[in-house]
Design a protein around this motif. Structure first.
Motif, PDB file in Angstrom:
ATOM      1  N   SER A  32      -1.082   6.641   6.583  1.00 54.19           N
ATOM      2  CA  SER A  32      -1.266   6.927   7.997  1.00 54.19           C
ATOM      3  C   SER A  32       0.046   6.783   8.726  1.00 54.19           C
ATOM      4  N   THR A  33       0.337   7.702   9.648  1.00 58.67           N
ATOM      5  CA  THR A  33       1.572   7.596  10.408  1.00 58.67           C
ATOM      6  C   THR A  33       1.578   6.374  11.294  1.00 58.67           C
ATOM      7  N   ARG A  34       0.407   5.900  11.689  1.00 54.36           N
ATOM      8  CA  ARG A  34       0.344   4.732  12.553  1.00 54.36           C
ATOM      9  C   ARG A  34       0.414   3.440  11.769  1.00 54.36           C
ATOM     10  N   SER A  35       0.237   3.490  10.474  1.00 47.62           N
ATOM     11  CA  SER A  35       0.261   2.246   9.692  1.00 47.62           C
ATOM     12  C   SER A  35       1.404   2.241   8.704  1.00 47.62           C
ATOM     13  N   ALA A  36       1.268   2.994   7.623  1.00 47.53           N
ATOM     14  CA  ALA A  36       2.255   2.887   6.548  1.00 47.53           C
ATOM     15  C   ALA A  36       3.637   3.363   6.966  1.00 47.53           C
ATOM     16  N   LEU A  37       3.733   4.537   7.614  1.00 46.83           N
ATOM     17  CA  LEU A  37       5.053   5.071   7.932  1.00 46.83           C
ATOM     18  C   LEU A  37       5.748   4.241   8.996  1.00 46.83           C
ATOM     19  N   VAL A  38       4.991   3.839  10.016  1.00 45.91           N
ATOM     20  CA  VAL A  38       5.598   3.014  11.049  1.00 45.91           C
ATOM     21  C   VAL A  38       6.068   1.688  10.461  1.00 45.91           C
ATOM     22  N   ARG A  39       5.227   1.106   9.597  1.00 43.53           N
ATOM     23  CA  ARG A  39       5.600  -0.178   9.023  1.00 43.53           C
ATOM     24  C   ARG A  39       6.735  -0.036   8.017  1.00 43.53           C
ATOM     25  N   LEU A  55       4.322 -12.586  -7.207  1.00 44.98           N
ATOM     26  CA  LEU A  55       3.005 -12.893  -6.659  1.00 44.98           C
ATOM     27  C   LEU A  55       3.106 -12.914  -5.142  1.00 44.98           C
ATOM     28  N   PHE A  56       2.028 -12.551  -4.469  1.00 44.68           N
ATOM     29  CA  PHE A  56       2.013 -12.672  -3.019  1.00 44.68           C
ATOM     30  C   PHE A  56       0.577 -12.654  -2.508  1.00 44.68           C
ATOM     31  N   ILE A  57       0.400 -13.230  -1.315  1.00 41.39           N
ATOM     32  CA  ILE A  57      -0.873 -13.111  -0.616  1.00 41.39           C
ATOM     33  C   ILE A  57      -0.712 -12.052   0.465  1.00 41.39           C
ATOM     34  N   ASN A  58      -1.845 -11.590   1.002  1.00 40.19           N
ATOM     35  CA  ASN A  58      -1.797 -10.597   2.070  1.00 40.19           C
ATOM     36  C   ASN A  58      -3.064 -10.659   2.903  1.00 40.19           C
ATOM     37  N   ASN A  59      -2.942 -10.241   4.151  1.00 42.08           N
ATOM     38  CA  ASN A  59      -4.095 -10.123   5.042  1.00 42.08           C
ATOM     39  C   ASN A  59      -4.834  -8.857   4.638  1.00 42.08           C
ATOM     40  N   ILE A  60      -5.819  -8.991   3.804  1.00 47.14           N
ATOM     41  CA  ILE A  60      -6.318  -7.901   2.980  1.00 47.14           C
ATOM     42  C   ILE A  60      -6.909  -6.744   3.781  1.00 47.14           C
ATOM     43  N   VAL A  61      -7.702  -7.035   4.806  1.00 48.94           N
ATOM     44  CA  VAL A  61      -8.322  -5.952   5.563  1.00 48.94           C
ATOM     45  C   VAL A  61      -7.295  -5.174   6.355  1.00 48.94           C
ATOM     46  N   VAL A  62      -6.389  -5.881   7.000  1.00 51.96           N
ATOM     47  CA  VAL A  62      -5.400  -5.207   7.826  1.00 51.96           C
ATOM     48  C   VAL A  62      -4.394  -4.436   6.986  1.00 51.96           C
ATOM     49  N   ASP A  63      -3.969  -5.011   5.868  1.00 52.61           N
ATOM     50  CA  ASP A  63      -2.787  -4.512   5.177  1.00 52.61           C
ATOM     51  C   ASP A  63      -3.043  -3.765   3.872  1.00 52.61           C
ATOM     52  N   TYR A  64      -4.262  -3.837   3.336  1.00 50.59           N
ATOM     53  CA  TYR A  64      -4.516  -3.226   2.033  1.00 50.59           C
ATOM     54  C   TYR A  64      -4.181  -1.734   1.987  1.00 50.59           C
ATOM     55  N   PRO A  65      -4.626  -0.910   2.946  1.00 52.74           N
ATOM     56  CA  PRO A  65      -4.293   0.520   2.860  1.00 52.74           C
ATOM     57  C   PRO A  65      -2.791   0.779   2.855  1.00 52.74           C
ATOM     58  N   THR A  99      -7.296   0.274  10.906  1.00 56.86           N
ATOM     59  CA  THR A  99      -8.029  -0.944  11.241  1.00 56.86           C
ATOM     60  C   THR A  99      -7.153  -1.927  12.007  1.00 56.86           C
ATOM     61  N   ALA A 100      -5.911  -2.077  11.609  1.00 54.78           N
ATOM     62  CA  ALA A 100      -5.015  -2.999  12.309  1.00 54.78           C
ATOM     63  C   ALA A 100      -4.787  -2.548  13.738  1.00 54.78           C
ATOM     64  N   GLU A 101      -4.616  -1.235  13.936  1.00 50.02           N
ATOM     65  CA  GLU A 101      -4.382  -0.730  15.287  1.00 50.02           C
ATOM     66  C   GLU A 101      -5.612  -0.902  16.176  1.00 50.02           C
ATOM     67  N   MET A 102      -6.790  -0.723  15.592  1.00 49.37           N
ATOM     68  CA  MET A 102      -8.013  -0.933  16.369  1.00 49.37           C
ATOM     69  C   MET A 102      -8.145  -2.394  16.780  1.00 49.37           C
ATOM     70  N   GLN A 103      -7.844  -3.291  15.868  1.00 46.31           N
ATOM     71  CA  GLN A 103      -7.909  -4.708  16.202  1.00 46.31           C
ATOM     72  C   GLN A 103      -6.891  -5.083  17.272  1.00 46.31           C
ATOM     73  N   THR A 104      -5.695  -4.561  17.147  1.00 50.21           N
ATOM     74  CA  THR A 104      -4.673  -4.854  18.152  1.00 50.21           C
ATOM     75  C   THR A 104      -5.096  -4.362  19.521  1.00 50.21           C
ATOM     76  N   ALA A 105      -5.706  -3.171  19.568  1.00 49.54           N
ATOM     77  CA  ALA A 105      -6.180  -2.638  20.848  1.00 49.54           C
ATOM     78  C   ALA A 105      -7.217  -3.568  21.471  1.00 49.54           C
ATOM     79  N   LEU A 106      -8.119  -4.088  20.656  1.00 46.08           N
ATOM     80  CA  LEU A 106      -9.118  -5.011  21.179  1.00 46.08           C
ATOM     81  C   LEU A 106      -8.462  -6.305  21.633  1.00 46.08           C
ATOM     82  N   GLY A 107      -7.542  -6.828  20.823  1.00 43.75           N
ATOM     83  CA  GLY A 107      -6.862  -8.059  21.191  1.00 43.75           C
ATOM     84  C   GLY A 107      -6.093  -7.937  22.497  1.00 43.75           C
ATOM     85  N   GLU A 108      -5.474  -6.792  22.721  1.00 45.18           N
ATOM     86  CA  GLU A 108      -4.726  -6.594  23.967  1.00 45.18           C
ATOM     87  C   GLU A 108      -5.654  -6.605  25.172  1.00 45.18           C
TER      88      GLU A 108
END
Length: 434
Positions: free
Chosen positions: A14-21, A106-116, A386-395
């Motif tokens: 997604s341009t809003r997730s993977a490419l931006v990040r 090895l690493f951990i990750n915030n799975i729902v936000v970052d998995y895609p 999903t991360a962008e939707m959550q951020t919108a709600l948090g804002e």
């Protein structure tokens, strides 16, 4: 953080997730290693070195350090370097490590936000050969195994969930002997406490995924999630939040508090209630006041429903020691002893079936509300935004608590911004949500 059932095919970038990040990650490469610190575990003298990137703090970090020490004791000549990253920079640094071919072992990750994003960028190793041969694989539900197509990339061995903590010393001064089961009951208790001059509710209302996660259950219990975020329930929830902020039930400062900051406020003993997670069970024992726990208060016409969360555990795609890294996961994270020790340290709910009825969980009244919460969880959207939707709600939540927006205006903003992010996300089949 959160979790969704493991039913994804390999998502598109997604341009809003993977490419931006990824752009941010390249900037992080140029910036060097600022933001990462090595723990004392890196000081060993072994011939084989594994790196483990994490953002754990407090009881979780202490647990991880003990697991590393245990593994090193059983594997002479092996050193595991724990690299503590800044949580907000964690994904960018993982993406950058892929660009340079130096992913951590090895690493951990915030799975729902970052998995895609992580799968699209090729950060994680396919664990299928290991998982297919893992003797205890049948102890874990499908939601613990995150797949893209036939490949297994991420493992979620425990759940973290939200609930209510009540300071019984403060609440008791107002005749409140039981934690409120519903939001109207919570409002009534908050009115009594704040009218008496005590602090009401400590929670994170940060303009981020943390503020969103704390607020979302107010709507989940009425069947409103990110895939259908609209309607009078949204307006009612934001109006209630604005009223609570206006009346001092929630301090305006909470508009900037993350979960750790809000917890620190609760631990001062000034607040009657806190909304936070089961991972604080490992910290609340040091409180100098009495406390009880309960499920997240339900909406008046709904149920107590929360998003499930937790960290994913993965192996880096360019690890030079994947077999040894898997052995660490198998022995120190996925095992009965490993997950039970994490529960005892931090309150994380193990997903192993053979621990469900263990005395440690069954006999602990503080953890039982969180165990019950695992049976009433909402499904996360299958969407790369999903991360962008959550951020919108948090804002929108943060703006409401700070007083920048009224309840109706905040609801309109949240509906519009979440809808836009949802429509820009990528999912299998071309649907906006599933």
């Amino acid at each position: 953080m959160p979790v969704t059932p493991a039913r994804r095919a390999r998502p598109r970038t997604s341009t809003r997730s993977a490419l931006v990040r990824l752009t941010a990650a390249l900037a992080a490469v140029a910036a060097g290693t600022t933001g990462c610190t090595f723990s004392s575990a890196e000081a060993g003298s072994g011939d084989t070195v594994l790196t483990f990137w994490h953002y754990f703090q407090g009881a979780q970090q202490e647990w991880l350090e003990r697991q590393v020490a245990d593994f090193e004791a059983d594997h002479p000549g092996v050193d595991i370097q724990l690299v503590e990253t800044v949580g907000s920079q964690h994904v960018q640094r993982l993406l950058a490590s892929t660009v340079t071919g130096t992913t951590p072992d090895l690493f951990i990750n915030n799975i729902v936000v970052d998995y895609p994003t992580l799968t699209s960028a090729g950060v994680m190793l396919d664990l299928s050969p290991y998982w297919d041969d893992y003797a205890d694989a049948d102890q874990f539900p499908s939601s613990a195994v995150w797949r893209s197509g036939d490949a297994v990339y991420d493992l979620l061995p425990y759940n973290n969930l939200l609930g209510l903590y009540m300071n019984t010393d403060v609440a008791g001064r107002y005749g409140i002997t039981e934690p409120p089961a519903t939001l109207p009951e919570l409002a009534q208790d908050l009115a009594a406490v704040t009218d008496g001059g005590d602090g009401g509710l400590a929670l994170s209302a940060a303009p981020s995924v943390e503020g969103a996660w704390l607020f979302a259950p107010e709507l989940l219990g009425e069947g409103i999630g990110y895939c259908n975020f609209s309607g009078p329930q949204v307006v009612d929830s934001f109006t209630r939040l604005a009223d609570w902020a206006r009346d001092g039930y929630v301090p305006q400062a909470a508009a900037t508090w993350d979960q750790n900051a809000s917890w620190q406020q609760f631990m001062t003993g000034r607040y009657a209630f806190a909304l936070n997670g089961n991972w604080q069970l490992g910290n609340v024992g040091s409180a100098d006041f009495g406390y009880v726990t309960a499920q997240y208060p339900a909406p008046a016409d709904g149920s107590s429903t929360v998003y499930p969360g937790g960290e994913g555990f993965a192996i880096g795609a360019t690890s030079e020691h994947p077999d040894l890294a898997w052995e660490f996961l198998q022995d120190e994270v996925l095992s009965r002893d490993g997950l039970l020790s994490l529960y005892e340290a931090a309150g994380s709910i193990p997903l192993r079936a053979d621990l469900a009825d263990s005395p440690q969980l069954a006999d602990d009244p503080d953890v039982q509300p969180f165990v019950r919460a695992t049976r009433s969880t909402a499904e996360w959207p299958d969407n790369t935004s999903t991360a962008e939707m959550q951020t919108a709600l948090g804002e929108a939540v943060s703006a409401t608590v700070s007083g920048q927006l009224g309840g109706r205006a905040a609801a309109r903003q949240a509906v519009a911004d979440i809808g836009q992010a949802r429509s820009e996300g990528d999912v299998v089949g071309g649907e906006a949500c599933s």
